[in-house]
Design a protein around this motif. Structure first.
Motif, PDB file in Angstrom:
ATOM      1  N   PHE A 315       0.855  -1.190   0.000  1.00 59.97           N
ATOM      2  CA  PHE A 315       0.000   0.000   0.000  1.00 59.97           C
ATOM      3  C   PHE A 315       0.885   1.233   0.000  1.00 59.97           C
ATOM      4  CE2 PHE A 315      -1.984   3.177   2.873  1.00 59.97           C
ATOM      5  CZ  PHE A 315      -3.227   3.377   2.263  1.00 59.97           C
ATOM      6  N   ARG A 316       0.416   2.282  -0.666  1.00 63.86           N
ATOM      7  CA  ARG A 316       1.114   3.570  -0.581  1.00 63.86           C
ATOM      8  C   ARG A 316       0.108   4.703  -0.663  1.00 63.86           C
ATOM      9  NH1 ARG A 316       3.426   7.680  -3.137  1.00 63.86           N
ATOM     10  NH2 ARG A 316       5.476   6.812  -3.652  1.00 63.86           N
ATOM     11  N   ILE A 317       0.452   5.796  -0.033  1.00 70.26           N
ATOM     12  CA  ILE A 317      -0.357   7.006  -0.072  1.00 70.26           C
ATOM     13  C   ILE A 317       0.011   7.790  -1.327  1.00 70.26           C
ATOM     14  CG2 ILE A 317      -0.851   9.194   1.077  1.00 70.26           C
ATOM     15  CD1 ILE A 317      -0.058   7.656   3.728  1.00 70.26           C
ATOM     16  N   ILE A 318      -1.005   8.237  -2.068  1.00 68.52           N
ATOM     17  CA  ILE A 318      -0.780   9.050  -3.262  1.00 68.52           C
ATOM     18  C   ILE A 318      -0.831  10.535  -2.926  1.00 68.52           C
ATOM     19  CG2 ILE A 318      -1.681   9.670  -5.562  1.00 68.52           C
ATOM     20  CD1 ILE A 318      -0.452   6.935  -5.553  1.00 68.52           C
ATOM     21  N   ASP A 319      -1.827  10.946  -2.166  1.00 66.29           N
ATOM     22  CA  ASP A 319      -1.983  12.362  -1.809  1.00 66.29           C
ATOM     23  C   ASP A 319      -2.240  12.476  -0.320  1.00 66.29           C
ATOM     24  OD1 ASP A 319      -2.761  15.048  -1.464  1.00 66.29           O
ATOM     25  OD2 ASP A 319      -3.551  15.163  -3.503  1.00 66.29           O
ATOM     26  N   LEU A 320      -1.180  12.691   0.447  1.00 65.76           N
ATOM     27  CA  LEU A 320      -1.270  12.713   1.905  1.00 65.76           C
ATOM     28  C   LEU A 320      -2.085  13.897   2.407  1.00 65.76           C
ATOM     29  CD1 LEU A 320      -0.463  11.564   4.633  1.00 65.76           C
ATOM     30  CD2 LEU A 320       1.695  12.826   4.451  1.00 65.76           C
ATOM     31  N   GLU A 321      -1.879  15.043   1.829  1.00 69.29           N
ATOM     32  CA  GLU A 321      -2.553  16.256   2.294  1.00 69.29           C
ATOM     33  C   GLU A 321      -4.070  16.145   2.191  1.00 69.29           C
ATOM     34  OE1 GLU A 321      -2.380  21.111   1.517  1.00 69.29           O
ATOM     35  OE2 GLU A 321      -1.027  19.761   0.432  1.00 69.29           O
ATOM     36  N   LYS A 322      -4.564  15.506   1.133  1.00 67.45           N
ATOM     37  CA  LYS A 322      -6.006  15.343   0.962  1.00 67.45           C
ATOM     38  C   LYS A 322      -6.546  14.132   1.714  1.00 67.45           C
ATOM     39  CE  LYS A 322      -6.448  17.733  -3.467  1.00 67.45           C
ATOM     40  NZ  LYS A 322      -6.828  17.606  -4.904  1.00 67.45           N
ATOM     41  N   LEU A 323      -5.687  13.135   1.950  1.00 65.54           N
ATOM     42  CA  LEU A 323      -6.134  11.924   2.646  1.00 65.54           C
ATOM     43  C   LEU A 323      -6.396  12.181   4.122  1.00 65.54           C
ATOM     44  CD1 LEU A 323      -6.566   8.791   2.744  1.00 65.54           C
ATOM     45  CD2 LEU A 323      -4.117   8.623   3.267  1.00 65.54           C
ATOM     46  N   LEU A 324      -5.485  12.854   4.800  1.00 62.83           N
ATOM     47  CA  LEU A 324      -5.533  12.979   6.252  1.00 62.83           C
ATOM     48  C   LEU A 324      -6.835  13.566   6.793  1.00 62.83           C
ATOM     49  CD1 LEU A 324      -1.837  14.077   6.863  1.00 62.83           C
ATOM     50  CD2 LEU A 324      -2.884  11.921   7.583  1.00 62.83           C
ATOM     51  N   PRO A 325      -7.378  14.633   6.201  1.00 62.52           N
ATOM     52  CA  PRO A 325      -8.637  15.177   6.750  1.00 62.52           C
ATOM     53  C   PRO A 325      -9.835  14.255   6.575  1.00 62.52           C
ATOM     54  CG  PRO A 325      -7.518  16.793   5.354  1.00 62.52           C
ATOM     55  CD  PRO A 325      -6.870  15.466   5.110  1.00 62.52           C
ATOM     56  N   LYS A 326      -9.776  13.302   5.646  1.00 63.67           N
ATOM     57  CA  LYS A 326     -10.904  12.420   5.379  1.00 63.67           C
ATOM     58  C   LYS A 326     -11.009  11.255   6.356  1.00 63.67           C
ATOM     59  CE  LYS A 326     -11.302  13.254   0.385  1.00 63.67           C
ATOM     60  NZ  LYS A 326     -12.725  13.687   0.439  1.00 63.67           N
ATOM     61  N   LEU A 327      -9.916  10.919   7.038  1.00 61.08           N
ATOM     62  CA  LEU A 327      -9.902   9.749   7.897  1.00 61.08           C
ATOM     63  C   LEU A 327     -10.692   9.978   9.181  1.00 61.08           C
ATOM     64  CD1 LEU A 327      -6.147   8.743   7.489  1.00 61.08           C
ATOM     65  CD2 LEU A 327      -8.118   8.046   6.099  1.00 61.08           C
ATOM     66  N   SER A 328     -11.087   8.882   9.828  1.00 61.32           N
ATOM     67  CA  SER A 328     -11.830   8.967  11.084  1.00 61.32           C
ATOM     68  C   SER A 328     -10.855   8.989  12.260  1.00 61.32           C
ATOM     69  CB  SER A 328     -12.779   7.773  11.222  1.00 61.32           C
ATOM     70  OG  SER A 328     -13.755   7.790  10.200  1.00 61.32           O
ATOM     71  N   CYS A 346       6.036  10.491  -5.473  1.00 61.51           N
ATOM     72  CA  CYS A 346       4.986  11.521  -5.501  1.00 61.51           C
ATOM     73  C   CYS A 346       5.542  12.760  -4.810  1.00 61.51           C
ATOM     74  CB  CYS A 346       3.726  11.028  -4.809  1.00 61.51           C
ATOM     75  SG  CYS A 346       2.988   9.545  -5.543  1.00 61.51           S
ATOM     76  N   PRO A 347       6.295  13.587  -5.521  1.00 57.97           N
ATOM     77  CA  PRO A 347       7.015  14.701  -4.894  1.00 57.97           C
ATOM     78  C   PRO A 347       6.127  15.736  -4.213  1.00 57.97           C
ATOM     79  CG  PRO A 347       7.120  14.848  -7.300  1.00 57.97           C
ATOM     80  CD  PRO A 347       6.559  13.506  -6.970  1.00 57.97           C
ATOM     81  N   TRP A 348       4.834  15.779  -4.560  1.00 56.18           N
ATOM     82  CA  TRP A 348       3.926  16.739  -3.916  1.00 56.18           C
ATOM     83  C   TRP A 348       3.696  16.394  -2.449  1.00 56.18           C
ATOM     84  CZ3 TRP A 348       2.913  13.863  -8.265  1.00 56.18           C
ATOM     85  CH2 TRP A 348       2.211  12.667  -8.069  1.00 56.18           C
ATOM     86  N   ASN A 349       4.095  15.168  -2.024  1.00 53.28           N
ATOM     87  CA  ASN A 349       3.993  14.793  -0.612  1.00 53.28           C
ATOM     88  C   ASN A 349       5.191  15.252   0.202  1.00 53.28           C
ATOM     89  OD1 ASN A 349       1.495  13.450  -0.743  1.00 53.28           O
ATOM     90  ND2 ASN A 349       2.449  11.558  -1.451  1.00 53.28           N
ATOM     91  N   ASN A 350       6.219  15.749  -0.449  1.00 50.31           N
ATOM     92  CA  ASN A 350       7.433  16.184   0.260  1.00 50.31           C
ATOM     93  C   ASN A 350       7.188  17.531   0.943  1.00 50.31           C
ATOM     94  OD1 ASN A 350       9.159  13.991  -0.404  1.00 50.31           O
ATOM     95  ND2 ASN A 350       9.379  14.816  -2.458  1.00 50.31           N
ATOM     96  N   LYS A 351       6.574  17.463   2.121  1.00 52.89           N
ATOM     97  CA  LYS A 351       6.198  18.686   2.838  1.00 52.89           C
ATOM     98  C   LYS A 351       6.396  18.482   4.337  1.00 52.89           C
ATOM     99  CE  LYS A 351       2.692  19.843  -0.644  1.00 52.89           C
ATOM    100  NZ  LYS A 351       1.252  19.861  -0.962  1.00 52.89           N
TER     101      LYS A 351
END
Length: 424
Positions: A315-328, A346-351
């Motif tokens: 498994f891998r995360i594609i978009d961390l910034e958008k994933l995190l607020p959606k989780l419970s 996925c360089p857009w996750n480098n934050k």
């Protein structure tokens, strides 16, 4: 005379030029209808080479390599398709929330192009496209864990496969349960129960109804038997899908294989185990990979025939910034944590992320300053899926930095059972 250094510099320039030209000639793109035959032959050679032919005659029972609808991406060099990756559109349950997941399947490369970065470059292209299409995560069943780790995936679940004697099952009365065989060709009653289970166990995906009869993972397409467990009011509470396997060069002994077993309460579990135990005149052994691990206590003796630990999905995360607020998140949890992510695929996750957890919600802030806690996307994917705690990952050097911050992350994403069972 020209110096040795001059010729060395010239050699380096030539090598760089040739490398750049090669990259330019390597094109990654979405496949078209004109590519279908080339793609088919690449996959036949990679996955069905034992047939030693491309034009295998079709039979009434023949099925494609992958039964799920799939979007193909290819890489070509000098107008020749060298490799292909298939993407399946899924909804997967991650931390109590359904998110858009890209299933990776039927990854194949011509042997003359292997170890030349063709698959790696194609993954980079695909990740860009998946990001645009708002996929948040991706899952796959690997041919090589080491290879997929390089493109950001991580091992996230394993199967506990039990081989037990029918006679070792401790039979106890279940007066409020009864079992009946069902003959629906598309497992309609099983489907409803499985759908209910997907709301309880993370990692599972929404299994398309029309595909049940052809699921490959436990060879259901090879047929089998289905049994439903009910209460005395006729409510369906669980099911078994089983096959009788013979002794062969692959099987050391004959056994009943449980393709899938779904239960929601102890009495239903006991009733189905009683039912399996009563097959002792047909097979001495039963093999199954249950969704939960509490089965040894249902045995007369913990000395079972065999227990195997088999690695399963990645498994891998594609978009961390958008994933995190959606989780419970737990309503009672109040926590702040900062961490820095490294992700080459996925360089857009480098934050640098700051998470503020309160009232079951997650606010994600991007901060300019590098955090004291450093994680790769592989490690964070394992934490969020639930296979390891931050303490376990820190023990083997997978987490770098402030362990206090790491413990906060473990409070937010505690270790949990999760699994993927669709074998695409």
């Amino acid at each position: 005379m020209k110096s040795y250094g001059f010729y060395q510099k010239k050699k380096i320039i030539i090598i760089l030029f040739l490398s750049i030209r090669k990259l330019i000639s390597m094109i990654c793109r979405l496949a078209t209808d004109d590519d279908k035959e080339a793609i088919r032959k690449i996959r036949v050679y990679a996955f069905e080479g034992r047939k030693n032919r491309y034009d295998t005659p079709k039979t009434p029972d023949s099925l494609p390599l992958v039964i799920y609808p799939m979007t193909d991406y290819v890489v070509e060099e000098n107008a020749t398709i060298s490799a292909v990756i298939g993407i399946i559109d899924f909804s997967q349950r991650i931390r109590g929330t359904w998110v858009k997941m890209a299933g990776i399947s039927a990854v194949a490369c011509k042997p003359e192009y292997r170890r030349k970065q063709h698959i790696t470059k194609l993954f980079e292209f695909i990740f860009q496209d998946l990001h645009k299409k708002e996929y948040l995560v991706s899952s796959l069943y690997p041919f090589s864990y080491e290879f997929y780790e390089k493109v950001g995936y991580a091992h996230v679940d394993s199967l506990e496969v039990y081989s037990i004697r029918c006679s070792n099952i401790r039979q106890n009365p279940t007066p409020n349960r009864r079992i009946e065989e069902d003959f629906h060709p598309e497992y309609a009653r099983c489907q409803a129960l499985y759908q209910k289970m997907t709301e309880k166990i993370d990692g599972l995906v929404k299994r398309p109804s029309k595909l049940w009869i052809e699921l490959m993972g436990w060879s259901w397409n090879s047929r089998g038997f289905q049994f439903i467990c009910q209460d005395l009011n006729g409510n369906d509470l669980g099911y078994l899908i089983i096959r009788f396997e013979q002794k062969s060069h692959r099987n050391k002994f004959p056994y009943i294989e449980v393709r899938e077993m779904i239960t929601f309460d102890p009495e239903t579990k006991q009733a189905l185990l009683n039912f399996l135990a009563n097959h002792d005149s047909q097979r001495k052994y039963i093999k199954f990979a249950p969704l939960d691990s509490n089965y040894l206590l249902y045995m007369k003796s913990p000395d079972i025939k065999e227990k195997r630990h088999l690695s399963n999905s990645m498994f891998r995360i594609i978009d961390l910034e958008k994933l995190l607020p959606k989780l419970s998140y737990l309503d009672s949890l109040v926590e702040n944590v900062c961490f820095t992510i490294k992700d080459t695929g996925c360089p857009w996750n480098n934050k640098n992320f700051e998470l503020q957890i309160k009232n079951g919600q997650c606010q994600v802030n991007l901060v300019p300053k590098e955090a004291k806690l450093h994680l790769t996307i592989n490690t964070l994917s394992q934490i969020i899926f639930g296979i390891y705690s931050t303490a376990e990952l820190a023990e083997v050097g997978k987490i770098d930095g402030d362990l206090t911050e790491a413990r906060k992350l473990s409070q937010i994403f505690p270790k949990q059972p999760a699994t993927l069972r669709d074998y695409f």
